[in-house]
Scaffold this motif. Structure first.
Motif, PDB file in Angstrom:
ATOM      1  N   UNK A  33       0.861  -1.191   0.000  1.00 17.74           N
ATOM      2  CA  UNK A  33       0.000   0.000   0.000  1.00 17.74           C
ATOM      3  C   UNK A  33       0.894   1.237   0.000  1.00 17.74           C
ATOM      4  N   UNK A  34       0.379   2.322  -0.592  1.00 15.54           N
ATOM      5  CA  UNK A  34       1.168   3.548  -0.696  1.00 15.54           C
ATOM      6  C   UNK A  34       0.385   4.733  -0.149  1.00 15.54           C
ATOM      7  N   UNK A  35       1.055   5.656   0.518  1.00 15.29           N
ATOM      8  CA  UNK A  35       0.377   6.886   0.972  1.00 15.29           C
ATOM      9  C   UNK A  35      -0.140   7.689  -0.221  1.00 15.29           C
ATOM     10  N   UNK A  36      -1.285   8.305  -0.052  1.00 12.89           N
ATOM     11  CA  UNK A  36      -1.848   9.159  -1.105  1.00 12.89           C
ATOM     12  C   UNK A  36      -0.873  10.269  -1.473  1.00 12.89           C
ATOM     13  N   UNK A  37      -0.092  10.712  -0.515  1.00 18.37           N
ATOM     14  CA  UNK A  37       0.837  11.817  -0.764  1.00 18.37           C
ATOM     15  C   UNK A  37       1.877  11.495  -1.837  1.00 18.37           C
ATOM     16  N   UNK A  38       2.184  10.205  -2.048  1.00 24.27           N
ATOM     17  CA  UNK A  38       3.164   9.840  -3.073  1.00 24.27           C
ATOM     18  C   UNK A  38       2.635  10.077  -4.485  1.00 24.27           C
ATOM     19  N   UNK A  39       1.308  10.121  -4.628  1.00 26.74           N
ATOM     20  CA  UNK A  39       0.729  10.370  -5.953  1.00 26.74           C
ATOM     21  C   UNK A  39       0.409  11.846  -6.166  1.00 26.74           C
ATOM     22  N   UNK A  89      -4.517  13.764  -6.577  1.00 26.10           N
ATOM     23  CA  UNK A  89      -3.951  12.614  -5.880  1.00 26.10           C
ATOM     24  C   UNK A  89      -4.920  11.440  -5.953  1.00 26.10           C
ATOM     25  N   UNK A  90      -4.373  10.241  -5.832  1.00 31.63           N
ATOM     26  CA  UNK A  90      -5.201   9.040  -5.815  1.00 31.63           C
ATOM     27  C   UNK A  90      -5.880   8.987  -4.449  1.00 31.63           C
ATOM     28  N   UNK A  91      -7.202   8.983  -4.475  1.00 33.20           N
ATOM     29  CA  UNK A  91      -7.977   9.022  -3.231  1.00 33.20           C
ATOM     30  C   UNK A  91      -8.460   7.644  -2.791  1.00 33.20           C
ATOM     31  N   UNK A  92      -8.460   6.673  -3.728  1.00 32.50           N
ATOM     32  CA  UNK A  92      -8.981   5.339  -3.411  1.00 32.50           C
ATOM     33  C   UNK A  92      -8.615   4.401  -4.544  1.00 32.50           C
ATOM     34  N   UNK A  94      -8.255  -0.318 -10.600  1.00 32.43           N
ATOM     35  CA  UNK A  94      -8.687   1.060 -10.838  1.00 32.43           C
ATOM     36  C   UNK A  94      -8.278   1.983  -9.688  1.00 32.43           C
ATOM     37  N   UNK A  95      -8.159   3.247 -10.045  1.00 27.85           N
ATOM     38  CA  UNK A  95      -7.779   4.277  -9.087  1.00 27.85           C
ATOM     39  C   UNK A  95      -8.713   5.464  -9.240  1.00 27.85           C
ATOM     40  N   UNK A  96      -9.297   5.901  -8.136  1.00 24.88           N
ATOM     41  CA  UNK A  96     -10.068   7.137  -8.155  1.00 24.88           C
ATOM     42  C   UNK A  96      -9.085   8.273  -7.889  1.00 24.88           C
ATOM     43  N   UNK A  97      -9.151   9.311  -8.718  1.00 22.42           N
ATOM     44  CA  UNK A  97      -8.263  10.453  -8.580  1.00 22.42           C
ATOM     45  C   UNK A  97      -9.114  11.697  -8.336  1.00 22.42           C
ATOM     46  N   UNK A  98      -8.752  12.445  -7.308  1.00 18.16           N
ATOM     47  CA  UNK A  98      -9.424  13.702  -6.991  1.00 18.16           C
ATOM     48  C   UNK A  98      -8.555  14.842  -7.518  1.00 18.16           C
ATOM     49  N   UNK A 117      -3.299  -2.716  -8.723  1.00 17.20           N
ATOM     50  CA  UNK A 117      -2.615  -1.514  -8.233  1.00 17.20           C
ATOM     51  C   UNK A 117      -2.513  -1.578  -6.709  1.00 17.20           C
ATOM     52  N   UNK A 118      -1.566  -0.846  -6.139  1.00 15.84           N
ATOM     53  CA  UNK A 118      -1.448  -0.810  -4.683  1.00 15.84           C
ATOM     54  C   UNK A 118      -2.668  -0.123  -4.039  1.00 15.84           C
ATOM     55  N   UNK A 119      -2.983  -0.536  -2.834  1.00 14.84           N
ATOM     56  CA  UNK A 119      -3.996   0.173  -2.063  1.00 14.84           C
ATOM     57  C   UNK A 119      -3.442   1.560  -1.719  1.00 14.84           C
ATOM     58  N   UNK A 120      -4.328   2.473  -1.379  1.00 11.39           N
ATOM     59  CA  UNK A 120      -3.900   3.814  -1.016  1.00 11.39           C
ATOM     60  C   UNK A 120      -4.081   3.999   0.490  1.00 11.39           C
ATOM     61  N   UNK A 121      -3.153   4.706   1.102  1.00 12.10           N
ATOM     62  CA  UNK A 121      -3.221   5.005   2.534  1.00 12.10           C
ATOM     63  C   UNK A 121      -3.484   6.497   2.688  1.00 12.10           C
ATOM     64  N   UNK A 122      -4.694   6.856   3.115  1.00 20.51           N
ATOM     65  CA  UNK A 122      -4.978   8.280   3.327  1.00 20.51           C
ATOM     66  C   UNK A 122      -4.322   8.761   4.623  1.00 20.51           C
ATOM     67  N   UNK A 123      -3.809   9.992   4.595  1.00 17.84           N
ATOM     68  CA  UNK A 123      -3.146  10.525   5.786  1.00 17.84           C
ATOM     69  C   UNK A 123      -3.731  11.866   6.217  1.00 17.84           C
ATOM     70  N   UNK A 124      -3.862  12.803   5.308  1.00 19.55           N
ATOM     71  CA  UNK A 124      -4.354  14.138   5.672  1.00 19.55           C
ATOM     72  C   UNK A 124      -5.863  14.098   5.917  1.00 19.55           C
TER      73      UNK A 124
END
Length: 163
Positions: A5-11, A80-83, A88-92, A127-134
């Motif tokens: 899994x990757x932090x959303x901040x990396x995208x 950024x990738x939000x989910x 698939x990747x949702x991008x905001x 794709x990797x899961x996303x890790x939300x932080x903010x």
């Protein structure tokens, strides 16, 4: 999904440009289609950063124009990738404009897009899961499943593809 899994901040990706008369309509405001091109471009970068794969735009769920961007202003996009789902990747994407003389900034548009990562044969790949932080990332992540289900329902209602 892949194991890591990757932090959303990396995208997280940003882009800034200045708006010239050729980007605007007869009102002196930016063409909506030009804004859409910028949105798709920055969202592509964010999804490729997350997946480290080639991607294709699968859908644009929403594009809400909130205020015009005027000639001579700067346009600033942040994505950024939000989910994520399997491939698939949702991008905001948030779009802001800035009056470069006064410094006044305003949010001019927001959008959700979905991208699919492709393997070397052009087929969907995990794709990797996303890790939300903010706070913003956590809020969007929490509501993403609902948007995913709405996308899925719209797709089912359209029926099978015809060529």
């Amino acid at each position: 999904m892949t194991d890591e899994a990757k932090p959303a901040s990396l995208s997280r990706s940003t882009m800034t440009d200045i708006i010239f008369p050729s980007d605007t309509n007869y009102h002196g405001t930016m063409f909506g289609g030009v804004v859409m091109r910028y949105i798709d471009k920055i969202a592509t970068i964010a999804s490729m950063r997350h997946s480290r794969r080639g991607v294709v735009t699968a859908s644009s769920d929403s594009l809400d124009f909130l205020a015009p961007v005027r000639v001579g202003e700067a346009i600033m996009l942040e994505a950024f990738v939000s989910w994520t789902h399997r491939s698939s990747m949702e991008v905001y994407v948030k779009v802001q404009s800035e009056n470069l003389f006064t410094g006044e900034r305003k949010t001019t548009a927001t959008s959700f897009l979905t991208f699919v990562a492709l393997d070397d044969e052009g087929k969907p790949t995990p794709v990797p899961a996303v890790i939300p932080e903010s706070e913003e990332e956590l809020k969007l992540f929490a509501s993403a499943e609902e948007r995913y289900q709405a996308r899925k329902k719209r797709k089912e209602e359209r029926g099978p593809k015809t060529v």
